[in-house]
Motif scaffolding. Structure first.
Motif, short mmCIF file in Angstrom:
data_model
loop_
_atom_site.label_atom_id
_atom_site.label_comp_id
_atom_site.label_asym_id
_atom_site.label_seq_id
_atom_site.Cartn_x
_atom_site.Cartn_y
_atom_site.Cartn_z
N GLY A 80 0.81 -1.22 0.00
CA GLY A 80 0.00 0.00 0.00
C GLY A 80 0.84 1.26 0.00
N LEU A 81 1.88 1.29 0.82
CA LEU A 81 2.75 2.47 0.89
C LEU A 81 3.51 2.69 -0.41
CD1 LEU A 81 4.03 2.11 4.55
CD2 LEU A 81 2.49 3.87 3.67
N LEU A 82 3.80 1.62 -1.13
CA LEU A 82 4.48 1.74 -2.41
C LEU A 82 3.49 1.85 -3.57
CD1 LEU A 82 7.44 -0.71 -1.82
CD2 LEU A 82 7.47 1.79 -1.74
N GLY A 83 2.21 2.01 -3.22
CA GLY A 83 1.18 2.26 -4.23
C GLY A 83 0.92 1.09 -5.15
N ASP A 84 1.23 -0.14 -4.73
CA ASP A 84 1.07 -1.32 -5.58
C ASP A 84 1.77 -1.15 -6.92
OD1 ASP A 84 -0.47 -2.54 -3.64
OD2 ASP A 84 -2.39 -2.16 -4.62
N ASN A 85 2.82 -0.33 -6.93
CA ASN A 85 3.52 0.01 -8.16
C ASN A 85 4.69 -0.95 -8.38
OD1 ASN A 85 5.44 1.28 -9.96
ND2 ASN A 85 4.26 3.18 -9.73
N VAL A 86 4.59 -1.78 -9.41
CA VAL A 86 5.60 -2.79 -9.72
C VAL A 86 6.95 -2.14 -10.01
CG1 VAL A 86 6.23 -4.65 -11.31
CG2 VAL A 86 3.88 -4.43 -10.52
N ASP A 87 6.95 -0.99 -10.69
CA ASP A 87 8.22 -0.32 -11.01
C ASP A 87 8.93 0.14 -9.74
OD1 ASP A 87 7.92 -0.69 -13.76
OD2 ASP A 87 6.79 1.19 -13.97
N ILE A 88 8.17 0.67 -8.79
CA ILE A 88 8.77 1.10 -7.52
C ILE A 88 9.28 -0.12 -6.75
CG2 ILE A 88 8.31 2.16 -5.27
CD1 ILE A 88 6.37 4.07 -6.69
N LEU A 89 8.54 -1.22 -6.78
CA LEU A 89 8.99 -2.44 -6.10
C LEU A 89 10.28 -2.97 -6.72
CD1 LEU A 89 5.52 -4.13 -5.57
CD2 LEU A 89 7.11 -3.48 -3.77
N ARG A 90 10.35 -2.97 -8.05
CA ARG A 90 11.58 -3.41 -8.73
C ARG A 90 12.75 -2.48 -8.38
NH1 ARG A 90 8.19 -4.36 -13.71
NH2 ARG A 90 7.80 -6.59 -13.67
N SER A 91 12.48 -1.19 -8.36
CA SER A 91 13.51 -0.22 -8.01
C SER A 91 13.97 -0.44 -6.57
CB SER A 91 12.96 1.20 -8.19
OG SER A 91 13.92 2.15 -7.86
N SER A 92 13.05 -0.79 -5.68
CA SER A 92 13.39 -1.07 -4.28
C SER A 92 14.32 -2.28 -4.19
CB SER A 92 12.13 -1.32 -3.46
OG SER A 92 11.29 -0.20 -3.46
N ILE A 93 14.01 -3.32 -4.95
CA ILE A 93 14.84 -4.52 -4.96
C ILE A 93 16.23 -4.18 -5.49
CG2 ILE A 93 15.17 -6.79 -6.07
CD1 ILE A 93 12.03 -6.99 -6.04
N SER A 94 16.28 -3.43 -6.59
CA SER A 94 17.55 -3.03 -7.18
C SER A 94 18.38 -2.23 -6.17
CB SER A 94 17.30 -2.20 -8.44
OG SER A 94 18.50 -1.72 -8.97
N TYR A 95 17.72 -1.31 -5.49
CA TYR A 95 18.40 -0.50 -4.48
C TYR A 95 18.99 -1.39 -3.38
CZ TYR A 95 18.96 2.43 -0.37
OH TYR A 95 19.46 3.03 0.74
N LEU A 96 18.18 -2.29 -2.85
CA LEU A 96 18.66 -3.17 -1.77
C LEU A 96 19.83 -4.04 -2.23
CD1 LEU A 96 15.37 -4.33 -0.03
CD2 LEU A 96 17.16 -2.89 0.92
N GLU A 97 19.76 -4.53 -3.47
CA GLU A 97 20.85 -5.35 -3.98
C GLU A 97 22.14 -4.53 -4.14
OE1 GLU A 97 18.24 -8.71 -6.40
OE2 GLU A 97 19.00 -6.97 -7.50
N ARG A 98 22.02 -3.27 -4.48
CA ARG A 98 23.20 -2.40 -4.65
C ARG A 98 23.83 -2.00 -3.33
NH1 ARG A 98 19.79 0.62 -7.81
NH2 ARG A 98 19.90 2.36 -6.32
N VAL A 99 23.02 -1.72 -2.33
CA VAL A 99 23.55 -1.12 -1.11
C VAL A 99 23.73 -2.09 0.05
CG1 VAL A 99 22.61 1.14 -1.70
CG2 VAL A 99 21.30 -0.40 -0.22
N THR A 100 23.24 -3.29 -0.07
CA THR A 100 23.37 -4.24 1.03
C THR A 100 24.83 -4.63 1.19
OG1 THR A 100 21.13 -5.03 0.69
CG2 THR A 100 22.60 -6.47 1.92
#
Length: 172
Positions: free
Chosen positions: A134-154
């Motif tokens: 809900g907070l990410l607006g059910d937006n698949v692009d934002i979810l993919r971007s979130s995954i990409s971000y986590l993979e880069r910075v973890t």
């Protein structure tokens, strides 16, 4: 957990007054008595204390109230919710964990996830996963971007996390 345990947990969220605490008495009404009638849920014959009493016991009353809630809000029955929960193994469809009760007044059952545009029910989620979508607006692009971000910075490898060592599903 099994279907019966999950059902009991689900209907515990209903906060109706228990039948034994109801104050209605047939003597309060002009005829002074009520004819036995069938319970609207299970069909058992019972003698009501008031004309508006439609259920023979607290379980039937709470079941019917919970069923009416799911029908009114999501257009599905309590049986359909139980079927989904059973199909998902009584765990969240995303993180595969049981839900938690946030307060004493919460049952801890999974919540119904639905598409806010179409109203279509998608599955059952824990509170955290439902809020995240809900907070990410059910937006698949934002979810993919979130995954990409986590993979880069973890900075910790997945193999060294407590979840990986315990054989858990991981995630936050």
């Amino acid at each position: 957990m099994n279907r019966e345990e999950y059902l009991r947990k689900t209907i515990q969220m209903v906060k109706n007054k228990p039948k034994k605490a109801q104050t209605a008495k047939p003597s309060k009404y002009p005829q002074g008595y009520f004819k036995p009638k069938s319970c609207k849920h299970c069909g058992a014959i019972f003698t009501p204390k008031a004309p508006s009493e439609h259920y023979c016991c607290d379980f039937c009353k709470d079941y019917a109230t919970t069923d009416a809630y799911y029908k009114r809000v999501y257009g599905i029955t309590l049986e359909e919710v139980l079927d989904m929960a059973e199909k998902q193994g009584f765990v969240c469809a995303i993180c595969h964990k049981e839900n938690f009760a946030m307060k004493d007044c919460h049952s801890g059952v999974l919540v119904v996830d639905h598409d806010h545009i179409t109203g279509k029910v998608r599955g059952l989620l824990c509170h955290n996963c439902n809020r995240a979508l809900g907070l990410l607006g059910d937006n698949v692009d934002i979810l993919r971007s979130s995954i990409s971000y986590l993979e880069r910075v973890t900075t910790i490898s997945k193999e060294s996390t407590p979840e990986a060592n315990a054989g858990g599903s991981g995630g936050h």
